[in-house]
Design a protein around this motif. Structure first.
Motif, mmCIF file in Angstrom:
data_model
loop_
_atom_site.group_PDB
_atom_site.id
_atom_site.type_symbol
_atom_site.label_atom_id
_atom_site.label_comp_id
_atom_site.label_asym_id
_atom_site.label_seq_id
_atom_site.Cartn_x
_atom_site.Cartn_y
_atom_site.Cartn_z
ATOM 1 N N ASN A 126 -88.680 -36.682 0.315
ATOM 2 C CA ASN A 126 -88.114 -35.767 1.299
ATOM 3 C C ASN A 126 -86.674 -36.108 1.655
ATOM 4 O O ASN A 126 -86.168 -35.689 2.701
ATOM 5 C CB ASN A 126 -88.976 -35.760 2.565
ATOM 6 N N VAL A 127 -86.016 -36.847 0.769
ATOM 7 C CA VAL A 127 -84.623 -37.198 1.014
ATOM 8 C C VAL A 127 -83.809 -35.950 1.324
ATOM 9 O O VAL A 127 -83.848 -34.962 0.588
ATOM 10 C CB VAL A 127 -84.025 -37.912 -0.221
ATOM 11 N N ASN A 128 -83.082 -36.007 2.427
ATOM 12 C CA ASN A 128 -82.135 -34.983 2.864
ATOM 13 C C ASN A 128 -82.773 -33.674 3.331
ATOM 14 O O ASN A 128 -82.055 -32.727 3.647
ATOM 15 C CB ASN A 128 -81.069 -34.706 1.797
ATOM 16 N N THR A 129 -84.099 -33.607 3.404
ATOM 17 C CA THR A 129 -84.672 -32.470 4.125
ATOM 18 C C THR A 129 -84.287 -32.543 5.603
ATOM 19 O O THR A 129 -84.282 -31.516 6.297
ATOM 20 C CB THR A 129 -86.212 -32.429 3.998
ATOM 21 N N ASP A 130 -83.948 -33.760 6.059
ATOM 22 C CA ASP A 130 -83.458 -33.904 7.431
ATOM 23 C C ASP A 130 -82.164 -33.116 7.629
ATOM 24 O O ASP A 130 -81.933 -32.536 8.686
ATOM 25 C CB ASP A 130 -83.269 -35.376 7.792
ATOM 26 N N LYS A 131 -81.327 -33.063 6.595
ATOM 27 C CA LYS A 131 -80.085 -32.291 6.696
ATOM 28 C C LYS A 131 -80.406 -30.793 6.785
ATOM 29 O O LYS A 131 -79.761 -30.049 7.524
ATOM 30 C CB LYS A 131 -79.193 -32.551 5.481
ATOM 31 N N GLY A 132 -81.409 -30.350 6.019
ATOM 32 C CA GLY A 132 -81.796 -28.946 6.070
ATOM 33 C C GLY A 132 -82.277 -28.539 7.446
ATOM 34 O O GLY A 132 -81.942 -27.453 7.947
ATOM 35 N N ARG A 133 -83.068 -29.391 8.082
ATOM 36 C CA ARG A 133 -83.571 -29.057 9.425
ATOM 37 C C ARG A 133 -82.438 -29.040 10.448
ATOM 38 O O ARG A 133 -82.460 -28.243 11.388
ATOM 39 C CB ARG A 133 -84.670 -30.037 9.841
ATOM 40 N N ARG A 134 -81.441 -29.911 10.273
ATOM 41 C CA ARG A 134 -80.296 -29.887 11.187
ATOM 42 C C ARG A 134 -79.459 -28.618 10.989
ATOM 43 O O ARG A 134 -78.888 -28.091 11.944
ATOM 44 C CB ARG A 134 -79.437 -31.126 10.999
#
Length: 721
Positions: A126-134
């Motif tokens: 899930n690398v960088n799915t955090d960026k998508g949610r932001r």
């Protein structure tokens, strides 16, 4: 940003996955009840009066969609969009939320917004799915509680495909958010990210030996390793893992091929750099990262220099468009193995035509090499997948429709029946995987039906056991199972050993004519029979009670039942009826907690139901283990009284069985299983057991039993919520 911890690679090496310690860590074999309390209402900031469905009625769906369409091309300097669009990123965010679903126990998926929390928010896959949610946050902020994170995450990928040119199948709102990690969901025993998959398999060369209930092949992956089995390229071997993993996601071969091809028709993989240069994942990052992770500590770390999976490149020359170019490249070229800049295995075409090369994400004058993963190559090497792909190639409209339907299934599989779905884009078509149930009749004389049940000659144990078996299949993880539909009378349920087919057929033969004569559904009559049995047992205990009953269940037909799909709902154990199909690695009491959580019950409810079921004589096969009473069929507190009576001692017999021996006479009075005795040995469960053993708790036991029983019987009645 400074970072005190060393860089942790999302793909190449491991990090400890332990989520923290607690007081019970001193006793690792002790039974932990946390799984039953992991969604305590006190963690919900919206309060007990919040009704998401009512908030959804206020949502301007058209405006929300317009904002999502605008977001796709609103490139942000802090995380710029590939080729000026977030289509690929948003599809991946949605896919990786939905793709964690597994039909074995119904857990995972995007129904709860759990991608926001550990461990999923920090899985290597899930690398960088955090960026998508932001990137989605301004939209969430704007619409507030009228849209859950779970719904927004699911919708983002669907809008991405719509903008890419796919005619999508539809969308339903209705997913409600959770507010803390699901710590007790079993994702595997490994203590390192991406540990070799051998430990998950009886034999790694035999994909169907993957440990239940897991679907992903390694810790921290959503599905399969894109480089191959244990990172070793072998498309034929990878095809086997793809088939098993996607089957456990509820997909057949055609859906799997469509999702693989359609998923890689847009977007790209990112592996331009060294994974060793990445900062830690979100859960391990320092405060200045503000819940974001995996930033490159050297170089730009964005655009063409982004590091995600370690694989680098797009699958097609048109990665922002829905078209057939994936198949054109996969089947139009020979492919050979290469290493990405990050050192990951990937496949590269031989003698590529420049017109089939995608351009750089930042500079359209630069041509780049397209790639395929081992899973992509499996679509070409495996004869079944190859034949399906050839069918897609011959009929692009069929491919688009198959993908759209499979994507819809992927993103809605864990939502349950259509009665839970909301919004203007809910498809009118009833789909078999939705477990459709026709509307039932509620306009009949309930009292008359109950009178016929009373005169039927069926025993309390027979009535209660049949109703319980019909309802106990419900699991709140994906809202499947339950009494509605009366599928207990159909294949495969009618033949499950746990349902005691001979006893079941005897009871159904009596109840079916009652249903036919009264105009009630058999589903209603089965539940009403169980209710009547409980009422009679309570009456025998001196407590007059009427078990609440709401008519209106329907009877599903065999044509409305996906027989193969229902196989995963088969009970292999039932602590409530003191039954275990065979010995398992997991203890019977742990299995009891798992089933209890799936049914949505609390520890006190579990306690009163087990104790009450024992004295009602509902044990599987008529076993007397745990029937601590001389008044079988009476809803008494005798189970708890005996369990807490120090005049007895508990003597192991082996194989998880015990004798309950009178200390004075030395005579065996009762027998028990581990599940029975855990209510006396576990400190928390004993505290509950002592409440029900008290002299002033006889009426409380009946009322609490009835409340818990009613909750189980109505668990799948979404029309009542």
């Amino acid at each position: 940003m400074s970072q005190s911890n060393g860089g942790k690679c999302p793909v190449m090496h491991g990090a400890n996955t332990t989520m923290g310690s607690g007081v019970m860590d001193w006793w690792p074999k002790a039974l932990e009840l946390d799984i039953l309390h992991q969604h305590d209402t006190k963690t919900n900031p919206l309060g007990s009066d919040f009704n998401y469905r009512e908030e959804l009625k206020k949502l301007d769906v058209a405006a929300l969609k317009a904002d999502l369409h605008a977001l796709m091309t609103d490139s942000q300097a802090w995380w710029p969009a590939d080729w000026g669009t977030y289509i690929g990123m948003m599809a991946r965010v949605t896919w990786h939320a939905a793709g964690s679903y597994r039909n074995t126990d119904g857990r995972g998926g995007n129904n709860t917004g759990n991608q926001r929390f550990a461990p999923l928010n920090s899985w290597p896959d899930n690398v960088n799915t955090d960026k998508g949610r932001r990137l989605l946050w301004p939209i969430k902020k704007k619409y507030g509680n009228k849209i859950s994170w779970a719904d927004l995450i699911a919708l983002a990928g669907t809008i991405a495909y719509d903008q890419a040119g796919l005619k999508t199948y539809g969308f339903a709102f209705g997913r409600e958010d959770i507010w803390h990690p699901e710590k007790d969901t079993f994702w595997g025993n490994e203590k390192q990210w991406l540990a070799p998959s051998d430990g998950r398999y009886g034999d790694v060369s035999k994909p169907d030996t993957l440990e239940n209930p897991l679907a992903a092949v390694q810790m921290g992956l959503i599905y399969v390793n894109p480089e191959g089995v244990n990172g070793k390229p072998d498309p034929a071997a990878t095809a086997g893992q793809v088939r098993e993993t996607f089957a456990r996601m509820g997909m057949d071969d055609e859906e799997t091929a469509a999702l693989t091809a359609g998923g890689h028709t847009i977007g790209k993989a990112h592996g331009n750099g060294s994974a060793a240069d990445l900062s830690p994942e979100p859960e391990a990052a320092d405060p200045e990262y503000q819940g974001l992770g995996w930033f490159k500590t050297k170089g730009r770390g964005i655009g063409r220099d982004t590091m995600v999976s370690g694989i680098e490149g797009a699958w097609t020359a048109t990665p922002t468009q829905w078209d057939m170019s994936y198949f054109e490249l996969l089947f139009g070229y020979e492919w050979e193995l290469h290493k990405s800049p990050a050192g990951a295995w990937q496949w590269q075409p031989v003698n590529i035509d420049p017109e089939h090369m995608p351009v750089d994400v930042e500079d359209p004058s630069i041509k780049c090499m397209p790639i395929m993963t081992d899973a992509d190559m499996a679509m070409k090497v495996d004869p079944v997948y190859n034949a399906i792909c050839q069918k897609f190639i011959a009929d692009p409209d069929y491919f688009a429709d198959t993908f759209a339907r499979a994507w819809f299934k992927l993103t809605h599989r864990d939502m349950g029946p259509k009665s839970r779905w909301f919004g203007p884009d809910v498809p009118k078509e009833d789909l078999l995987w939705q477990d459709p149930v026709p509307a039932g009749n509620s306009n009949y004389d309930v009292a008359a039906v109950k009178a016929k049940i009373a005169a039927s000659g069926l025993s309390i144990a027979e009535l209660v056991s049949t109703a319980w078996d019909s309802a106990r299949t419900f699991r709140q993880s994906d809202m499947r199972g339950g009494a509605n539909g009366a599928r207990i009378r159909l294949a495969p349920q009618k033949d499950w050993p746990g349902n005691e087919p001979q006893r079941l057929q005897k009871v159904l033969a009596v109840l079916e004519p009652i249903a036919q004569q009264s105009g009630a559904s058999l589903a209603d009559v089965i539940v009403l029979g169980g209710n009547y049995g409980v009422e009679q047992a309570a009456k025998a205990a001196g407590v007059a009670v009427t078990v609440p009953f709401s008519p209106g269940r329907g009877d599903a037909s065999l044509e409305q039942t996906d027989v193969d799909s229902f196989g995963v709902l088969e009970p292999l154990h039932d602590a409530y009826r003191n039954w275990l199909k065979k010995d398992y690695v997991v203890s019977p009491e742990e299995l009891m907690l798992d089933r209890t959580q799936l049914m949505g019950l609390t520890a006190p409810q579990m306690t009163v139901l087990v104790g009450g079921m024992r004295v009602l004589g509902t044990n599987h096969g008529g076993s007397k283990h745990g029937v601590f009473t001389d008044r079988e069929g009476v809803l008494s507190n005798d189970f708890f009284v005996t369990l807490t009576d120090m005049n007895y001692q508990w003597v192991p017999k082996g194989d998880g069985l015990y004798d309950i021996v009178d200390r004075q006479s030395g005579q065996t009075r009762y027998t028990a299983t581990r599940v029975d005795l855990v209510f006396g040995s576990n400190a928390i469960l004993r505290a509950y057991a002592e409440v029900y053993a008290q002299d002033d708790s006889k009426e409380k036991l009946v009322k609490d039993f009835v409340a818990a029983w009613t909750q189980v019987m109505n668990a799948d009645r979404f029309d009542l919520r």
